[in-house]
Motif scaffolding. Structure first.
Motif, PDB file in Angstrom:
ATOM      1  N   GLY A 225       0.902  -1.288  -0.125  1.00  0.00           N
ATOM      2  CA  GLY A 225      -0.063   0.071   0.227  1.00  0.00           C
ATOM      3  C   GLY A 225       0.876   1.105  -0.082  1.00  0.00           C
ATOM      4  O   GLY A 225       1.951   1.268  -0.088  1.00  0.00           O
ATOM      5  N   THR A 226       0.040   2.534  -0.170  1.00  0.00           N
ATOM      6  CA  THR A 226       0.685   3.828   0.062  1.00  0.00           C
ATOM      7  C   THR A 226       1.548   4.005   1.198  1.00  0.00           C
ATOM      8  O   THR A 226       2.734   4.650   1.362  1.00  0.00           O
ATOM      9  CB  THR A 226      -0.381   4.707  -0.008  1.00  0.00           C
ATOM     10  OG1 THR A 226      -0.941   4.555  -1.066  1.00  0.00           O
ATOM     11  CG2 THR A 226       0.188   5.966   0.151  1.00  0.00           C
TER      12      THR A 226
ATOM     13  N   TYR B 177       3.553   8.368  -6.966  1.00  0.00           N
ATOM     14  CA  TYR B 177       4.371   7.314  -6.003  1.00  0.00           C
ATOM     15  C   TYR B 177       4.071   5.839  -6.569  1.00  0.00           C
ATOM     16  O   TYR B 177       3.223   5.947  -7.331  1.00  0.00           O
ATOM     17  CB  TYR B 177       4.191   7.585  -4.685  1.00  0.00           C
ATOM     18  CG  TYR B 177       2.761   7.460  -4.173  1.00  0.00           C
ATOM     19  CD1 TYR B 177       1.923   8.365  -4.233  1.00  0.00           C
ATOM     20  CD2 TYR B 177       2.539   6.022  -3.842  1.00  0.00           C
ATOM     21  CE1 TYR B 177       0.510   7.947  -3.870  1.00  0.00           C
ATOM     22  CE2 TYR B 177       1.052   5.728  -3.459  1.00  0.00           C
ATOM     23  CZ  TYR B 177       0.257   6.628  -3.397  1.00  0.00           C
ATOM     24  OH  TYR B 177      -1.161   6.300  -3.148  1.00  0.00           O
TER      25      TYR B 177
ATOM     26  N   ALA C 248       3.298   2.358  -4.906  1.00  0.00           N
ATOM     27  CA  ALA C 248       2.866   1.784  -3.541  1.00  0.00           C
ATOM     28  C   ALA C 248       3.633   0.619  -3.387  1.00  0.00           C
ATOM     29  O   ALA C 248       4.190  -0.059  -4.337  1.00  0.00           O
ATOM     30  CB  ALA C 248       1.277   1.473  -3.644  1.00  0.00           C
TER      31      ALA C 248
ATOM     32  N   ILE D 266       2.219  -5.195  -2.089  1.00  0.00           N
ATOM     33  CA  ILE D 266       1.538  -4.623  -3.411  1.00  0.00           C
ATOM     34  C   ILE D 266       0.483  -3.310  -3.423  1.00  0.00           C
ATOM     35  O   ILE D 266       0.453  -2.739  -2.299  1.00  0.00           O
ATOM     36  CB  ILE D 266       0.321  -5.921  -3.897  1.00  0.00           C
ATOM     37  CG1 ILE D 266      -0.544  -6.096  -2.662  1.00  0.00           C
ATOM     38  CG2 ILE D 266       0.862  -7.205  -3.952  1.00  0.00           C
ATOM     39  CD1 ILE D 266      -2.124  -6.678  -2.883  1.00  0.00           C
ATOM     40  N   ASN D 267       0.324  -2.892  -4.512  1.00  0.00           N
ATOM     41  CA  ASN D 267      -0.750  -1.840  -4.408  1.00  0.00           C
ATOM     42  C   ASN D 267      -2.161  -2.596  -4.504  1.00  0.00           C
ATOM     43  O   ASN D 267      -2.318  -3.411  -5.150  1.00  0.00           O
ATOM     44  CB  ASN D 267      -0.659  -1.061  -5.901  1.00  0.00           C
ATOM     45  CG  ASN D 267      -1.685   0.064  -5.902  1.00  0.00           C
ATOM     46  OD1 ASN D 267      -2.737   0.035  -5.366  1.00  0.00           O
ATOM     47  ND2 ASN D 267      -1.173   1.052  -6.568  1.00  0.00           N
ATOM     48  N   SER D 268      -2.788  -2.050  -3.267  1.00  0.00           N
ATOM     49  CA  SER D 268      -3.958  -3.031  -3.021  1.00  0.00           C
ATOM     50  C   SER D 268      -5.178  -3.000  -4.088  1.00  0.00           C
ATOM     51  O   SER D 268      -6.035  -3.646  -4.064  1.00  0.00           O
ATOM     52  CB  SER D 268      -4.605  -2.664  -1.839  1.00  0.00           C
ATOM     53  OG  SER D 268      -5.491  -1.373  -1.596  1.00  0.00           O
TER      54      SER D 268
ATOM     55  N   GLY E 238      -2.982  -1.561   1.612  1.00  0.00           N
ATOM     56  CA  GLY E 238      -3.542  -0.214   1.050  1.00  0.00           C
ATOM     57  C   GLY E 238      -4.863   0.165   1.320  1.00  0.00           C
ATOM     58  O   GLY E 238      -5.741  -0.708   1.684  1.00  0.00           O
ATOM     59  N   THR E 239      -5.037   1.406   1.022  1.00  0.00           N
ATOM     60  CA  THR E 239      -6.439   1.914   1.421  1.00  0.00           C
ATOM     61  C   THR E 239      -7.586   1.441   0.409  1.00  0.00           C
ATOM     62  O   THR E 239      -8.620   1.546   0.548  1.00  0.00           O
ATOM     63  CB  THR E 239      -6.347   3.465   1.774  1.00  0.00           C
ATOM     64  OG1 THR E 239      -6.134   4.195   0.660  1.00  0.00           O
ATOM     65  CG2 THR E 239      -5.410   3.821   2.831  1.00  0.00           C
ATOM     66  N   ASP E 240      -6.984   1.430  -0.994  1.00  0.00           N
ATOM     67  CA  ASP E 240      -8.057   1.272  -1.989  1.00  0.00           C
ATOM     68  C   ASP E 240      -8.942   0.228  -1.768  1.00  0.00           C
ATOM     69  O   ASP E 240     -10.102   0.073  -2.190  1.00  0.00           O
ATOM     70  CB  ASP E 240      -7.222   0.967  -3.292  1.00  0.00           C
ATOM     71  CG  ASP E 240      -6.905   2.284  -3.938  1.00  0.00           C
ATOM     72  OD1 ASP E 240      -6.876   3.292  -3.278  1.00  0.00           O
ATOM     73  OD2 ASP E 240      -6.230   2.377  -5.002  1.00  0.00           O
TER      74      ASP E 240
ATOM     75  N   ALA F  29      -2.090   4.303   4.744  1.00  0.00           N
ATOM     76  CA  ALA F  29      -1.857   5.572   4.570  1.00  0.00           C
ATOM     77  C   ALA F  29      -2.287   6.297   3.218  1.00  0.00           C
ATOM     78  O   ALA F  29      -2.441   5.365   2.219  1.00  0.00           O
ATOM     79  CB  ALA F  29      -0.167   5.980   4.741  1.00  0.00           C
ATOM     80  N   MET F  30      -2.372   7.578   3.193  1.00  0.00           N
ATOM     81  CA  MET F  30      -2.965   8.124   1.982  1.00  0.00           C
ATOM     82  C   MET F  30      -1.747   8.938   1.316  1.00  0.00           C
ATOM     83  O   MET F  30      -1.818   9.335   0.222  1.00  0.00           O
ATOM     84  CB  MET F  30      -4.042   9.172   2.312  1.00  0.00           C
ATOM     85  CG  MET F  30      -5.324   8.568   2.856  1.00  0.00           C
ATOM     86  SD  MET F  30      -6.073   7.535   1.780  1.00  0.00           S
ATOM     87  CE  MET F  30      -6.837   8.400   0.421  1.00  0.00           C
TER      88      MET F  30
ATOM     89  N   LYS G 295     -13.895   3.394   1.894  1.00  0.00           N
ATOM     90  CA  LYS G 295     -12.943   4.498   1.129  1.00  0.00           C
ATOM     91  C   LYS G 295     -13.759   5.412   0.333  1.00  0.00           C
ATOM     92  O   LYS G 295     -14.453   5.277  -0.741  1.00  0.00           O
ATOM     93  CB  LYS G 295     -11.882   4.065   0.540  1.00  0.00           C
ATOM     94  CG  LYS G 295     -10.835   5.089   0.149  1.00  0.00           C
ATOM     95  CD  LYS G 295      -9.529   4.719  -0.716  1.00  0.00           C
ATOM     96  CE  LYS G 295      -8.624   5.830  -1.019  1.00  0.00           C
ATOM     97  NZ  LYS G 295      -7.496   5.372  -1.720  1.00  0.00           N
TER      98      LYS G 295
HETATM   99  C1  SIN Z   1      -3.338   0.834  -2.326  1.00  0.00           C
HETATM  100  O1  SIN Z   1      -4.365   0.900  -1.878  1.00  0.00           O
HETATM  101  O2  SIN Z   1      -2.127  -0.043  -2.317  1.00  0.00           O
HETATM  102  C2  SIN Z   1      -2.718   2.369  -2.810  1.00  0.00           C
HETATM  103  C3  SIN Z   1      -3.482   3.382  -2.362  1.00  0.00           C
HETATM  104  C4  SIN Z   1      -3.361   3.510  -0.744  1.00  0.00           C
HETATM  105  O3  SIN Z   1      -2.912   2.905  -0.070  1.00  0.00           O
HETATM  106  O4  SIN Z   1      -3.657   4.604  -0.404  1.00  0.00           O
END
Ligand code: SIN
Length: 349
Positions: free
Chosen positions: A22-23, A38, A40, A70-72, A104-106, A135-136, A184
């Motif tokens: 994630g971020t 960026y 992730a 990973i990027n989520s 990751g937040t996604d 994190a964002m 989100k």
């Molecule tokens: C992700 O979800 O991996 C990228 C975005 C984020 O973490 O805010």
């Protein structure tokens, strides 16, 4: 801090910290000028913990383990199975006091709902907390939010049982919510994953939020099994002006097992879908109704599909996949019974 790479498994009490990417683990090539460009999933969980080492309360022993990086948005079902199995066995380990997961937040909404539905009761019974955070902004941004989020998540995981029951939670921007409430709702706000969820400040818990947590935990049914092989195929379809039936006919003819309908308003959908949905349902395809509005309840029952209460479409999709999987293994109950057990809780404010 202890590392999972140590030869001997750690038997003394500790918080397990699992890294998913994630971020929070992201790096921007030019963080001062453009922190929002960026990649992730660049830094390992050990590095993220090393950055906050000074601030971690001295009595807190941590064991770090990288599960993925990973990027989520690329989260897949195999990875959820891996994470769920790991969380379950770790909860059962008497040395593990609590678990923090950086994600990751996604798609933290999906991971949060999945863990709540499969490990929530276990965590509650054992009085342990599983805490998701992320994190964002990337780790090297001047205003990076990840370090404080991680620190808050560690504190929340270590909070004494008298102050908070076990269960699956999420911490972002100084607030904590039940992980089943994550959604989100903003592309960039630091509190995006929980801005529309009932939450409370991590450092000053609101008693009415805590009584809601206890009421929801009381109303939730037993944990559902974690799918160990291929997950049931379930798609989300959004109703909109000019909707057509062809996409439903195509999915129904290619083996889809369930459809989550993100309807308009109270969960209604375009009349152009009606005939194709009836045929899909007659074929045994599970239908779930949600609302694309992003908030509020759907109460209206109809012959076509079950309603998902207040669940968003991504959460209802996970719930339906888990319900279809559970019904395959336990023929005494239907997928509708399993779905109701985890998805449709009484409205608790
Ligand atoms: C992700 O979800 O991996 C990228 C975005 C984020 O973490 O805010």
């Amino acid at each position: 801090m202890m590392s999972s790479n140590q030869a001997k498994p750690e038997n003394s009490p500790h918080i397990l910290v699992l890294g998913m990417g994630g971020t929070i683990a992201g790096l921007a090539p030019n963080p001062e000028v453009d922190p929002r460009s960026y990649k992730a999933g660049e830094l390992g969980i050990e590095t993220l913990l090393a950055k906050i080492q000074e601030a971690i309360p001295g009595n807190l022993k941590l064991l770090a383990q990288q599960v993925a990086n990973i990027n989520s948005r690329d989260l897949c079902e195999d990875l959820l199975t891996l994470l769920g199995n790991l969380v379950k066995t770790s909860l059962e380990n008497p040395a593990v006091q609590g678990i923090v997961i950086t994600h990751g937040t996604d798609t933290v909404e999906e991971a949060g709902f999945f863990l709540s539905a499969t490990c929530g009761k276990l965590a509650e019974k054992l009085g342990k907390r599983v805490v998701l955070t992320g994190a964002m902004l990337p780790a090297n941004a001047p205003q990076a939010d990840g370090p404080l989020n991680l620190l808050d998540a560690l504190k929340w995981a270590a909070t004494s049982r008298e102050n908070c029951p076990g269960g699956v939670f999420a911490v972002f921007a100084g607030k904590v919510c039940l992980a089943r409430d994550l959604a989100k709702r903003h592309t960039s706000a630091l509190n995006a994953p929980l801005m529309d969820s009932p939450s409370t400040p991590v450092g000053m818990v609101n008693p009415s939020w805590m009584s809601r947590v206890r009421a929801i935990e009381k109303a939730s049914g037993d944990d559902l099994p974690i799918p160990q092989g291929l997950w049931p195929w379930v798609e989300i379809l959004t109703s909109h002006a000019g909707a057509r039936s062809q996409v439903i006919e195509f999915l129904a003819s290619t083996g889809v097992q369930g459809l989550v309908l993100a309807g308009t308003g109270l969960g209604g959908f375009h009349q152009a879908w009606e005939e194709a949905l009836k045929l899909a349902q007659d074929k045994g395809i599970a239908l779930i109704k949600t609302s694309r509005t992003g908030a509020g309840m759907i109460r209206e029952e109809s012959a076509l599909g079950l309603t998902a209460g207040s669940l968003s479409a991504p959460r209802a999709r996970i719930a339906l996949q888990l319900a279809l999987n559970a019904a395959k293994g336990d023929k005494s109950l239907t997928w509708q019974d399993f779905f109701a057990r985890i998805a449709v809780l009484p409205e608790i404010r």
